[in-house]
Scaffold this motif. Sequence first.
Motif, PDB file in Angstrom:
ATOM      1  N   ALA A 152       0.840  -1.193   0.000  1.00  0.00           N
ATOM      2  CA  ALA A 152       0.000   0.000   0.000  1.00  0.00           C
ATOM      3  C   ALA A 152       0.871   1.238   0.000  1.00  0.00           C
ATOM      4  O   ALA A 152       1.828   1.348   0.747  1.00  0.00           O
ATOM      5  CB  ALA A 152      -0.904   0.006   1.219  1.00  0.00           C
ATOM      6  N   ASP A 153       0.557   2.171  -0.885  1.00  0.00           N
ATOM      7  CA  ASP A 153       1.207   3.469  -0.912  1.00  0.00           C
ATOM      8  C   ASP A 153       0.624   4.280   0.236  1.00  0.00           C
ATOM      9  O   ASP A 153      -0.522   4.093   0.621  1.00  0.00           O
ATOM     10  CB  ASP A 153       0.896   4.144  -2.257  1.00  0.00           C
ATOM     11  N   LYS A 154       1.405   5.199   0.774  1.00  0.00           N
ATOM     12  CA  LYS A 154       0.927   5.997   1.900  1.00  0.00           C
ATOM     13  C   LYS A 154      -0.293   6.829   1.542  1.00  0.00           C
ATOM     14  O   LYS A 154      -1.019   7.261   2.403  1.00  0.00           O
ATOM     15  CB  LYS A 154       2.053   6.885   2.428  1.00  0.00           C
ATOM     16  N   LYS A 155      -0.537   7.048   0.237  1.00  0.00           N
ATOM     17  CA  LYS A 155      -1.715   7.800  -0.171  1.00  0.00           C
ATOM     18  C   LYS A 155      -2.807   6.871  -0.697  1.00  0.00           C
ATOM     19  O   LYS A 155      -3.704   7.300  -1.394  1.00  0.00           O
ATOM     20  CB  LYS A 155      -1.338   8.858  -1.198  1.00  0.00           C
ATOM     21  N   GLY A 156      -2.715   5.583  -0.396  1.00  0.00           N
ATOM     22  CA  GLY A 156      -3.811   4.680  -0.699  1.00  0.00           C
ATOM     23  C   GLY A 156      -3.675   3.828  -1.938  1.00  0.00           C
ATOM     24  O   GLY A 156      -4.467   2.925  -2.141  1.00  0.00           O
ATOM     25  N   GLY A 157      -2.689   4.084  -2.819  1.00  0.00           N
ATOM     26  CA  GLY A 157      -2.545   3.282  -4.026  1.00  0.00           C
ATOM     27  C   GLY A 157      -1.756   2.015  -3.751  1.00  0.00           C
ATOM     28  O   GLY A 157      -1.206   1.829  -2.672  1.00  0.00           O
ATOM     29  N   ASP A 158      -1.707   1.138  -4.742  1.00  0.00           N
ATOM     30  CA  ASP A 158      -0.925  -0.082  -4.625  1.00  0.00           C
ATOM     31  C   ASP A 158       0.429   0.112  -5.297  1.00  0.00           C
ATOM     32  O   ASP A 158       0.526   0.765  -6.342  1.00  0.00           O
ATOM     33  CB  ASP A 158      -1.643  -1.254  -5.286  1.00  0.00           C
ATOM     34  N   ILE A 159       1.465  -0.439  -4.713  1.00  0.00           N
ATOM     35  CA  ILE A 159       2.814  -0.349  -5.260  1.00  0.00           C
ATOM     36  C   ILE A 159       3.263  -1.752  -5.647  1.00  0.00           C
ATOM     37  O   ILE A 159       3.323  -2.641  -4.806  1.00  0.00           O
ATOM     38  CB  ILE A 159       3.790   0.271  -4.238  1.00  0.00           C
TER      39      ILE A 159
ATOM     40  N   HIS B 242      26.142  -2.836   3.848  1.00  0.00           N
ATOM     41  CA  HIS B 242      25.084  -3.252   2.925  1.00  0.00           C
ATOM     42  C   HIS B 242      24.605  -2.030   2.145  1.00  0.00           C
ATOM     43  O   HIS B 242      24.191  -1.038   2.750  1.00  0.00           O
ATOM     44  CB  HIS B 242      23.899  -3.843   3.700  1.00  0.00           C
ATOM     45  N   TYR B 243      24.636  -2.138   0.820  1.00  0.00           N
ATOM     46  CA  TYR B 243      24.247  -1.035  -0.059  1.00  0.00           C
ATOM     47  C   TYR B 243      22.942  -1.394  -0.749  1.00  0.00           C
ATOM     48  O   TYR B 243      22.879  -2.359  -1.503  1.00  0.00           O
ATOM     49  CB  TYR B 243      25.376  -0.752  -1.065  1.00  0.00           C
ATOM     50  N   HIS B 244      21.910  -0.607  -0.483  1.00  0.00           N
ATOM     51  CA  HIS B 244      20.575  -0.850  -1.032  1.00  0.00           C
ATOM     52  C   HIS B 244      20.390   0.009  -2.277  1.00  0.00           C
ATOM     53  O   HIS B 244      20.318   1.237  -2.178  1.00  0.00           O
ATOM     54  CB  HIS B 244      19.503  -0.519   0.010  1.00  0.00           C
ATOM     55  N   PHE B 245      20.332  -0.646  -3.438  1.00  0.00           N
ATOM     56  CA  PHE B 245      20.078   0.017  -4.716  1.00  0.00           C
ATOM     57  C   PHE B 245      18.560   0.029  -4.891  1.00  0.00           C
ATOM     58  O   PHE B 245      17.972  -0.971  -5.304  1.00  0.00           O
ATOM     59  CB  PHE B 245      20.728  -0.766  -5.859  1.00  0.00           C
ATOM     60  N   LYS B 246      17.908   1.144  -4.564  1.00  0.00           N
ATOM     61  CA  LYS B 246      16.453   1.228  -4.601  1.00  0.00           C
ATOM     62  C   LYS B 246      15.994   1.976  -5.851  1.00  0.00           C
ATOM     63  O   LYS B 246      16.437   3.096  -6.101  1.00  0.00           O
ATOM     64  CB  LYS B 246      15.925   1.943  -3.360  1.00  0.00           C
ATOM     65  N   VAL B 247      15.125   1.328  -6.631  1.00  0.00           N
ATOM     66  CA  VAL B 247      14.607   1.910  -7.862  1.00  0.00           C
ATOM     67  C   VAL B 247      13.099   2.098  -7.710  1.00  0.00           C
ATOM     68  O   VAL B 247      12.403   1.230  -7.166  1.00  0.00           O
ATOM     69  CB  VAL B 247      14.909   1.012  -9.084  1.00  0.00           C
ATOM     70  N   TYR B 248      12.614   3.239  -8.197  1.00  0.00           N
ATOM     71  CA  TYR B 248      11.196   3.584  -8.107  1.00  0.00           C
ATOM     72  C   TYR B 248      10.665   3.936  -9.490  1.00  0.00           C
ATOM     73  O   TYR B 248      11.288   4.721 -10.211  1.00  0.00           O
ATOM     74  CB  TYR B 248      11.004   4.804  -7.201  1.00  0.00           C
ATOM     75  N   CYS B 249       9.511   3.376  -9.866  1.00  0.00           N
ATOM     76  CA  CYS B 249       8.787   3.781 -11.069  1.00  0.00           C
ATOM     77  C   CYS B 249       7.722   4.768 -10.614  1.00  0.00           C
ATOM     78  O   CYS B 249       6.967   4.483  -9.673  1.00  0.00           O
ATOM     79  CB  CYS B 249       8.137   2.578 -11.759  1.00  0.00           C
ATOM     80  N   LEU B 250       7.647   5.905 -11.300  1.00  0.00           N
ATOM     81  CA  LEU B 250       6.797   7.001 -10.848  1.00  0.00           C
ATOM     82  C   LEU B 250       5.726   7.373 -11.870  1.00  0.00           C
ATOM     83  O   LEU B 250       5.927   7.221 -13.077  1.00  0.00           O
ATOM     84  CB  LEU B 250       7.663   8.226 -10.545  1.00  0.00           C
ATOM     85  N   LYS B 251       4.614   7.901 -11.365  1.00  0.00           N
ATOM     86  CA  LYS B 251       3.480   8.323 -12.193  1.00  0.00           C
ATOM     87  C   LYS B 251       3.752   9.619 -12.936  1.00  0.00           C
ATOM     88  O   LYS B 251       2.973  10.013 -13.794  1.00  0.00           O
ATOM     89  CB  LYS B 251       2.249   8.557 -11.314  1.00  0.00           C
ATOM     90  N   THR B 252       4.829  10.318 -12.581  1.00  0.00           N
ATOM     91  CA  THR B 252       5.100  11.652 -13.102  1.00  0.00           C
ATOM     92  C   THR B 252       6.592  11.938 -13.078  1.00  0.00           C
ATOM     93  O   THR B 252       7.365  11.195 -12.473  1.00  0.00           O
ATOM     94  CB  THR B 252       4.348  12.705 -12.245  1.00  0.00           C
ATOM     95  N   LEU B 253       6.990  13.005 -13.729  1.00  0.00           N
ATOM     96  CA  LEU B 253       8.350  13.501 -13.574  1.00  0.00           C
ATOM     97  C   LEU B 253       8.446  14.167 -12.211  1.00  0.00           C
ATOM     98  O   LEU B 253       7.448  14.648 -11.674  1.00  0.00           O
ATOM     99  CB  LEU B 253       8.684  14.522 -14.669  1.00  0.00           C
TER     100      LEU B 253
END
Length: 184
Positions: free
Chosen positions: A28-35, A138-149
């Motif tokens: 759950a996204d903090k604003k209610g959507g699914d991730i 430990h190095y966390h390579f975190k990638v995010y796909c976003l709805k906008t720029l």
Amino acid sequence: MINLATTLAAATLALSSMFLPSNHSLKADKKGGDIATLTITSPAFQPNTMIPEKYTCKGANISPPIHIEGIPEGTKSMALIINDVDAPLAGGFNHWVMWNIDQTMPDIPEAYHGAVQGFNTNKKKGYYGPCPPQGTHHYHFKVYCLKTLINIAPDSYGDKLETAMKGKILAQGELIGLFTKMAK
């Protein structure tokens, strides 16, 4: 006796496994959507193994190649944060903060300098390779796909990027790499 809640939970689980691929998970996204969950890999190292010296302060200090699988439809841009969670700083040490990565690019090449390169915790723009003062980090390579720029100043740090991404994340994933800086 089986109660109604147990029966409903079992039915829901059975139905969801019929319609979602086994590697697909939602949060759950903090604003209610699914991730959705991305699969992040690198041809340079396997998950939870040592990052080759080439990509660290002991080598060429260039970014490793990253592969992103599962980019969902509707993605307008991507962001990446590499964080050393073992660094003795609140929130860890960000080694790379980057956003507005082209969403049609499932492979971020080695030594990449495109997109918007923000400041790392070392107060420099772009990639700063692993360089722990002691021990294995430990190095966390975190990638995010976003709805906008993302529209933030190019001299922003990771905290500003994370704030700007809230409510805009369609999918995310991470790859964890390790590094120990040995004395020569």
